[in-house]
Design a protein around this motif. Structure first.
Motif, PDB file in Angstrom:
ATOM      1  N   SER A  38       0.844  -1.202   0.000  1.00 29.46           N
ATOM      2  CA  SER A  38       0.000   0.000   0.000  1.00 29.46           C
ATOM      3  C   SER A  38       0.878   1.251   0.000  1.00 29.46           C
ATOM      4  CB  SER A  38      -0.924   0.011   1.221  1.00 29.46           C
ATOM      5  OG  SER A  38      -0.172   0.100   2.412  1.00 29.46           O
ATOM      6  N   LYS A  39       0.258   2.359  -0.341  1.00 27.85           N
ATOM      7  CA  LYS A  39       0.968   3.637  -0.386  1.00 27.85           C
ATOM      8  C   LYS A  39       1.207   4.151   1.029  1.00 27.85           C
ATOM      9  CE  LYS A  39       0.869   4.959  -4.847  1.00 27.85           C
ATOM     10  NZ  LYS A  39       2.023   5.360  -5.570  1.00 27.85           N
ATOM     11  N   LEU A  40       2.362   4.783   1.229  1.00 23.64           N
ATOM     12  CA  LEU A  40       2.673   5.387   2.521  1.00 23.64           C
ATOM     13  C   LEU A  40       2.339   6.874   2.485  1.00 23.64           C
ATOM     14  CD1 LEU A  40       6.170   3.852   3.328  1.00 23.64           C
ATOM     15  CD2 LEU A  40       3.951   3.118   4.170  1.00 23.64           C
ATOM     16  N   THR A  41       1.972   7.399   3.641  1.00 24.24           N
ATOM     17  CA  THR A  41       1.724   8.834   3.747  1.00 24.24           C
ATOM     18  C   THR A  41       3.068   9.564   3.768  1.00 24.24           C
ATOM     19  OG1 THR A  41       1.768   8.873   6.159  1.00 24.24           O
ATOM     20  CG2 THR A  41      -0.369   8.418   5.105  1.00 24.24           C
ATOM     21  N   PHE A  42       3.013  10.879   3.608  1.00 26.92           N
ATOM     22  CA  PHE A  42       4.232  11.679   3.654  1.00 26.92           C
ATOM     23  C   PHE A  42       4.930  11.514   4.997  1.00 26.92           C
ATOM     24  CE2 PHE A  42       6.404  15.653   4.718  1.00 26.92           C
ATOM     25  CZ  PHE A  42       7.315  15.711   3.672  1.00 26.92           C
ATOM     26  N   GLU A  43       4.169  11.502   6.090  1.00 29.32           N
ATOM     27  CA  GLU A  43       4.751  11.361   7.432  1.00 29.32           C
ATOM     28  C   GLU A  43       5.451  10.013   7.594  1.00 29.32           C
ATOM     29  OE1 GLU A  43       1.458  12.279   7.036  1.00 29.32           O
ATOM     30  OE2 GLU A  43       1.777  14.421   7.410  1.00 29.32           O
ATOM     31  N   GLU A  44       4.832   8.964   7.067  1.00 25.44           N
ATOM     32  CA  GLU A  44       5.438   7.630   7.155  1.00 25.44           C
ATOM     33  C   GLU A  44       6.745   7.565   6.356  1.00 25.44           C
ATOM     34  OE1 GLU A  44       1.479   4.849   7.812  1.00 25.44           O
ATOM     35  OE2 GLU A  44       2.046   5.429   5.772  1.00 25.44           O
ATOM     36  N   LYS A  45       6.730   8.191   5.174  1.00 24.65           N
ATOM     37  CA  LYS A  45       7.953   8.226   4.366  1.00 24.65           C
ATOM     38  C   LYS A  45       9.058   8.982   5.090  1.00 24.65           C
ATOM     39  CE  LYS A  45       5.641   7.944  -0.095  1.00 24.65           C
ATOM     40  NZ  LYS A  45       5.301   8.665  -1.337  1.00 24.65           N
ATOM     41  N   GLU A  46       8.713  10.063   5.763  1.00 24.41           N
ATOM     42  CA  GLU A  46       9.700  10.846   6.515  1.00 24.41           C
ATOM     43  C   GLU A  46      10.279  10.027   7.681  1.00 24.41           C
ATOM     44  OE1 GLU A  46      11.185  13.965   6.111  1.00 24.41           O
ATOM     45  OE2 GLU A  46      10.341  13.611   4.123  1.00 24.41           O
ATOM     46  N   LYS A  47       9.421   9.252   8.361  1.00 29.96           N
ATOM     47  CA  LYS A  47       9.900   8.406   9.458  1.00 29.96           C
ATOM     48  C   LYS A  47      10.924   7.389   8.952  1.00 29.96           C
ATOM     49  CE  LYS A  47       5.938   8.571  12.565  1.00 29.96           C
ATOM     50  NZ  LYS A  47       4.865   7.794  13.190  1.00 29.96           N
ATOM     51  N   ILE A  48      10.635   6.782   7.808  1.00 31.98           N
ATOM     52  CA  ILE A  48      11.557   5.801   7.222  1.00 31.98           C
ATOM     53  C   ILE A  48      12.863   6.484   6.842  1.00 31.98           C
ATOM     54  CG2 ILE A  48      11.972   4.303   5.235  1.00 31.98           C
ATOM     55  CD1 ILE A  48       9.008   3.567   5.325  1.00 31.98           C
ATOM     56  N   LYS A  49      12.765   7.644   6.222  1.00 31.74           N
ATOM     57  CA  LYS A  49      13.963   8.380   5.803  1.00 31.74           C
ATOM     58  C   LYS A  49      14.855   8.714   7.005  1.00 31.74           C
ATOM     59  CE  LYS A  49      15.255  12.720   3.589  1.00 31.74           C
ATOM     60  NZ  LYS A  49      14.747  13.957   3.000  1.00 31.74           N
ATOM     61  N   ILE A  50      14.253   9.212   8.071  1.00 29.11           N
ATOM     62  CA  ILE A  50      15.010   9.567   9.275  1.00 29.11           C
ATOM     63  C   ILE A  50      15.671   8.338   9.881  1.00 29.11           C
ATOM     64  CG2 ILE A  50      14.763  10.377  11.655  1.00 29.11           C
ATOM     65  CD1 ILE A  50      12.590  12.324  10.542  1.00 29.11           C
ATOM     66  N   GLN A  51      14.937   7.236   9.941  1.00 33.71           N
ATOM     67  CA  GLN A  51      15.492   6.023  10.546  1.00 33.71           C
ATOM     68  C   GLN A  51      16.613   5.437   9.702  1.00 33.71           C
ATOM     69  OE1 GLN A  51      14.900   5.182  13.550  1.00 33.71           O
ATOM     70  NE2 GLN A  51      16.338   3.502  13.438  1.00 33.71           N
TER      71      GLN A  51
END
Length: 96
Positions: A38-51
């Motif tokens: 499924s598609k991720l929200t912008f916030e979820e993508k940011e969490k992955i990027k930070i981690q």
């Protein structure tokens, strides 16, 4: 005796920080798994990027630690380059 108590406090703080970092990594893995169906929200993508950036930061710190004398060199390197540590281990008010 004061030194022993200081070491206990530091160990406890680092245990909490490690737990926080592991929790963040688990959340990132969950989001990566979710992204396969499924598609991720912008916030979820940011969490992955930070981690993922945190994981990339910890690799050089681990490499320095593994060098001969690295246990002595790493604290000096952290003083010079504070961003080498993952976000959970950085000393700032939001992590305390």
């Amino acid at each position: 005796m004061k030194t022993v108590e200081e070491i206990r406090i530091l160990l406890h703080k680092n245990k909490l920080r490690l737990h926080q970092e592991i929790s963040q990594s688990k959340e990132a893995m969950h989001l990566i798994r979710k992204s396969t169906h499924s598609k991720l929200t912008f916030e979820e993508k940011e969490k992955i990027k930070i981690q993922l950036l945190d994981i990339c930061k910890s690799i050089p710190a681990l490499a320095v630690f593994l060098l001969p004398g690295g246990a002595l060199l790493l604290p000096l390197l952290i003083k010079l380059i504070p961003d080498i540590l993952p976000s959970a281990f950085q000393d700032n008010p939001k992590n305390e």
